[in-house]
Design an enzyme around this catalytic site. Structure first.
Site, PDB file in Angstrom:
ATOM      1  N   HIS A  27      36.153  35.547  37.060  1.00 59.99           N
ATOM      2  CA  HIS A  27      36.819  36.037  38.257  1.00 59.99           C
ATOM      3  C   HIS A  27      38.318  36.141  37.986  1.00 59.99           C
ATOM      4  CE1 HIS A  27      37.875  36.680  42.422  1.00 59.99           C
ATOM      5  NE2 HIS A  27      38.650  35.609  42.426  1.00 59.99           N
ATOM      6  N   LYS A  76      46.466  37.516  43.496  1.00 56.46           N
ATOM      7  CA  LYS A  76      46.220  38.164  42.197  1.00 56.46           C
ATOM      8  C   LYS A  76      46.281  39.684  42.311  1.00 56.46           C
ATOM      9  CE  LYS A  76      42.181  36.324  41.604  1.00 56.46           C
ATOM     10  NZ  LYS A  76      42.091  35.556  42.866  1.00 56.46           N
ATOM     11  N   ARG A 123      58.994  23.052  32.715  1.00 59.12           N
ATOM     12  CA  ARG A 123      60.173  23.892  32.941  1.00 59.12           C
ATOM     13  C   ARG A 123      60.757  24.444  31.645  1.00 59.12           C
ATOM     14  NH1 ARG A 123      64.187  21.218  37.232  1.00 59.12           N
ATOM     15  NH2 ARG A 123      65.045  23.329  37.001  1.00 59.12           N
TER      16      ARG A 123
END
Length: 312
Positions: free
Chosen positions: A144, A165, A248
């Site tokens: 999916h 999405k 990060r």
């Protein structure tokens, strides 16, 4: 791409694809299947060497084998074909449009084996067939997500339903990138490389909540779609979790296992105000840079280490 069951490709479906002439229908003509993506030229088998012989492979006879058989007596040729047809082969293909030996036809009739013929040269036929079978018989899984071609990188966006999405995908399409599949992505492993495509039924379509289903080809033209692409990375969308630590710097590489292939994956936290399309675009470009050997995070870390050591 033709849909194939888990049991392989039927000979009756293979014949029209390669425009083969049917010289004789074997007893299993309607049920025989090709289940391995390889062929065999039975030169060694005509010398009675059957060690490691795989009867599941399609057998192909070319000019070299025919020339050898012409130098044998009729009884010797008959024995060559009898020994071969004792095995439950899917079919024997005669290449270059060469004549079929009477002994071959007699043995095929007796053992109820399928005989086919092609006008193509042996090398051309075998290479085309192996390439096709490698693709059509490749391990396949459906995931999916949304698959796009972004700057030549195959990027699959995954995440829960409603996370954004398709909305990110439509903005990427408007920026000039190409849609491969929406909602259901069919992934195949071909030679340790994953390629993705859309099921035939939903190809070119994308669903946008509040608008409905749209046809990307009709709205944006053929430039906006692509039938298939290799899978280079996965971008996973998830709702922002303030209690979760997000990387990060990106020094460590993360991978996801799909059909025993390790695919790079990045997780993008979703919150209002973030331009997801731009983030996915940058992720694709950054992944391309890393494949070429450049890692910005590692470069920064090296500069920090050098500064700490007093070298800068």
């Amino acid at each position: 791409m033709r849909e194939v069951s888990d049991n392989g490709l039927k000979i009756t479906e293979f014949i029209p694809l390669f425009h083969l002439e049917v010289l004789h229908r074997g007893g299993d003509f309607e049920t025989a299947r090709l289940v391995v993506p390889d062929l065999n030229r039975p030169g060694l088998q005509f010398h009675s060497f059957f060690d490691y012989f795989d009867p599941c492979r399609l057998q192909v006879v070319g000019k070299m084998e025919v020339t050898f058989l012409k130098g044998l007596t009729s009884a010797q040729r008959r024995k060559c074909f009898d020994d071969l047809f004792l095995y439950d082969i899917p079919a024997l293909v005669i290449a270059r449009g060469l004549d079929c030996f009477p002994e071959c036809m007699e043995s095929a009739i007796e053992h109820e084996r399928t005989l086919l013929r092609t006008d193509e040269e042996t090398v051309v036929f075998t290479s085309r067939t192996i390439e096709y079978l490698n693709r059509v018989l490749a391990p396949c899984i459906t995931r999916h997500g949304v698959l796009l071609d972004i700057y030549g990188e195959g990027v699959m966006i995954t995440g829960d339903s409603g996370v954004g999405k398709s909305e990110a995908a439509i903005e990427l399409i408007m920026r000039g990138h190409r849609l491969v599949a929406d909602d259901a992505v069919e992934l195949r492993r071909v030679s340790d490389q994953l390629t993705g495509s859309a099921p035939e039924m939903i190809r070119d379509y994308i669903e946008l909540r509040g608008i409905g289903v749209i046809n990307v080809r009709q709205l944006f033209g053929v430039r906006a779609i692509k039938n298939e692409t290799k899978l280079d990375m996965v971008v996973h969308f998830e709702p922002w979790d303030s209690t979760k630590f997000y990387d990060r710097l990106g020094i460590e590489d993360h991978f996801i296992d799909i059909l025993d292939v390790q695919v790079p994956i990045v997780t993008i936290p979703v919150r209002p105000g973030r331009n997801l399309a731009s983030i996915v675009e940058v992720a694709a470009m950054n992944n391309r840079h890393r494949k070429f050997g450049y890692n910005a995070a590692q470069e920064l870390a090296q500069k920090v280490d050098a500064r700490a050591d007093g070298k800068l």
